[in-house]
Enzyme design. Structure first.
Site, PDB file in Angstrom:
ATOM      1  N   ASN A 116      34.413 -23.080  14.951  1.00  0.00           N
ATOM      2  CA  ASN A 116      34.091 -24.115  16.165  1.00  0.00           C
ATOM      3  C   ASN A 116      34.069 -23.343  17.298  1.00  0.00           C
ATOM      4  O   ASN A 116      34.561 -22.406  17.813  1.00  0.00           O
ATOM      5  CB  ASN A 116      35.577 -24.901  15.952  1.00  0.00           C
ATOM      6  CG  ASN A 116      35.568 -25.989  17.014  1.00  0.00           C
ATOM      7  OD1 ASN A 116      34.436 -26.736  17.235  1.00  0.00           O
ATOM      8  ND2 ASN A 116      36.719 -26.368  17.751  1.00  0.00           N
TER       9      ASN A 116
ATOM     10  N   GLY B 249      24.129 -31.541  21.660  1.00  0.00           N
ATOM     11  CA  GLY B 249      23.387 -30.720  21.028  1.00  0.00           C
ATOM     12  C   GLY B 249      23.037 -29.316  21.808  1.00  0.00           C
ATOM     13  O   GLY B 249      22.192 -28.661  21.143  1.00  0.00           O
TER      14      GLY B 249
ATOM     15  N   MET C 102      33.149 -34.258  16.651  1.00  0.00           N
ATOM     16  CA  MET C 102      34.205 -35.086  17.270  1.00  0.00           C
ATOM     17  C   MET C 102      34.931 -35.487  16.262  1.00  0.00           C
ATOM     18  O   MET C 102      36.066 -36.277  16.421  1.00  0.00           O
ATOM     19  CB  MET C 102      33.734 -36.009  18.154  1.00  0.00           C
ATOM     20  CG  MET C 102      33.003 -35.749  19.343  1.00  0.00           C
ATOM     21  SD  MET C 102      33.926 -34.413  20.259  1.00  0.00           S
ATOM     22  CE  MET C 102      35.020 -35.466  21.297  1.00  0.00           C
ATOM     23  N   LYS C 103      34.835 -34.889  14.792  1.00  0.00           N
ATOM     24  CA  LYS C 103      35.966 -35.586  13.932  1.00  0.00           C
ATOM     25  C   LYS C 103      36.810 -34.535  13.333  1.00  0.00           C
ATOM     26  O   LYS C 103      36.559 -33.355  13.386  1.00  0.00           O
ATOM     27  CB  LYS C 103      34.960 -36.066  12.670  1.00  0.00           C
ATOM     28  CG  LYS C 103      34.170 -37.383  13.037  1.00  0.00           C
ATOM     29  CD  LYS C 103      34.880 -38.606  13.122  1.00  0.00           C
ATOM     30  CE  LYS C 103      34.255 -39.651  14.110  1.00  0.00           C
ATOM     31  NZ  LYS C 103      35.085 -40.615  14.301  1.00  0.00           N
ATOM     32  N   ILE C 104      38.015 -34.883  13.125  1.00  0.00           N
ATOM     33  CA  ILE C 104      38.909 -34.015  12.267  1.00  0.00           C
ATOM     34  C   ILE C 104      38.539 -33.639  10.879  1.00  0.00           C
ATOM     35  O   ILE C 104      38.087 -34.712  10.245  1.00  0.00           O
ATOM     36  CB  ILE C 104      40.297 -34.573  12.371  1.00  0.00           C
ATOM     37  CG1 ILE C 104      40.683 -34.947  13.901  1.00  0.00           C
ATOM     38  CG2 ILE C 104      41.394 -33.450  11.558  1.00  0.00           C
ATOM     39  CD1 ILE C 104      41.388 -33.812  14.594  1.00  0.00           C
TER      40      ILE C 104
ATOM     41  N   ASN D  96      24.555 -26.797  22.077  1.00  0.00           N
ATOM     42  CA  ASN D  96      24.917 -25.322  21.258  1.00  0.00           C
ATOM     43  C   ASN D  96      23.890 -25.224  20.061  1.00  0.00           C
ATOM     44  O   ASN D  96      23.464 -24.197  19.697  1.00  0.00           O
ATOM     45  CB  ASN D  96      26.343 -25.518  20.970  1.00  0.00           C
ATOM     46  CG  ASN D  96      27.117 -24.992  21.922  1.00  0.00           C
ATOM     47  OD1 ASN D  96      27.330 -23.781  22.277  1.00  0.00           O
ATOM     48  ND2 ASN D  96      27.845 -25.906  22.387  1.00  0.00           N
TER      49      ASN D  96
ATOM     50  N   HIS E  15      34.988 -24.179  21.432  1.00  0.00           N
ATOM     51  CA  HIS E  15      35.996 -24.984  22.256  1.00  0.00           C
ATOM     52  C   HIS E  15      35.810 -24.637  23.754  1.00  0.00           C
ATOM     53  O   HIS E  15      35.864 -23.436  23.985  1.00  0.00           O
ATOM     54  CB  HIS E  15      37.444 -24.768  21.793  1.00  0.00           C
ATOM     55  CG  HIS E  15      38.303 -25.945  22.458  1.00  0.00           C
ATOM     56  ND1 HIS E  15      38.413 -27.187  22.205  1.00  0.00           N
ATOM     57  CD2 HIS E  15      39.201 -25.570  23.453  1.00  0.00           C
ATOM     58  CE1 HIS E  15      39.191 -27.657  22.908  1.00  0.00           C
ATOM     59  NE2 HIS E  15      39.802 -26.738  23.720  1.00  0.00           N
TER      60      HIS E  15
END
Ligand code: GRF
Length: 187
Positions: free
Chosen positions: A105, A14, A88-90, A16, A107
């Protein structure tokens, strides 16, 4: 300025989220965080929701229709913008279609290089000269949407995974809010 109602999706630390909450206190920051969604009941980031009295929802991603539960809650809170911050989910195409161009998002690599997981070990193994982080729009392709902002740094010969992570996350603190400002600058 009328702020957009935003939701931040998390699964872990957390850092971010914490930064976005701090930045969104500024009147001129384009979003207000109205809801936090966590895919993990043990995510550390939930403490920032509690500390800041922001409504949060922990979802059980083992349930088949959990995305509908998320959508209902996003509607309830009038959310029009979503930040994925270590989620962490698609996300399904069905879901993305509802918020197209309004999901971003962060990355920890210089996309399109090193999509997916374990970026730091792969960066080191590949003897990269530089690495960094990217904020991008979310589409159906994993870490594949249009890039909004990217920041990089040179890798030192003695940088290990831990050091790369620290340096990358320091840059993340800059580019996530900057990306949001960039997106709404002309709106
Ligand atoms: C960040 O490094 C982000 O790039 C990646 O997951 C990490 C989340 O960190 N997608 P945190 O939960 O915001 O501390």
């Amino acid at each position: 300025m009328v702020k957009k109602n935003a939701c931040v999706f998390i699964s872990g630390q957390g850092s971010n989220l914490k930064n976005l909450i701090q930045r969104s206190r500024d009147n001129s920051f384009p979003i207000k965080i109205k809801l936090i969604i966590s895919s993990d009941i043990n995510a550390n980031g939930i403490i920032y929701a509690k500390k800041n009295s922001i409504p949060y929802l922990i979802i059980n991603t083992k349930l088949r229709n959990y995305e509908n539960q998320i959508l209902r809650n996003l509607n309830k809170h009038n959310i029009s913008f979503i930040c994925l911050a270590g989620y962490m989910k698609i996300i399904s195409k069905f879901f993305i279609d509802k918020f197209r161009k309004n999901i971003i998002n962060i990355h920890p690599s210089l996309l399109p290089k090193f999509k997916g997981l374990n970026t730091f070990s792969r960066v080191l193994k590949n003897n990269e000269i530089k690495t960094g982080c990217t904020v991008h729009y979310v589409n159906e392709k994993l870490d594949g949407g249009n890039i909004i902002l990217q920041k990089s740094f040179y890798i030192n010969p003695n940088d290990d995974e831990k050091k790369l992570k620290k340096k990358t996350q320091r840059l993340e603190q800059q580019i996530f809010p900057e990306s949001i400002i960039k997106i709404f600058r002309y709106n």
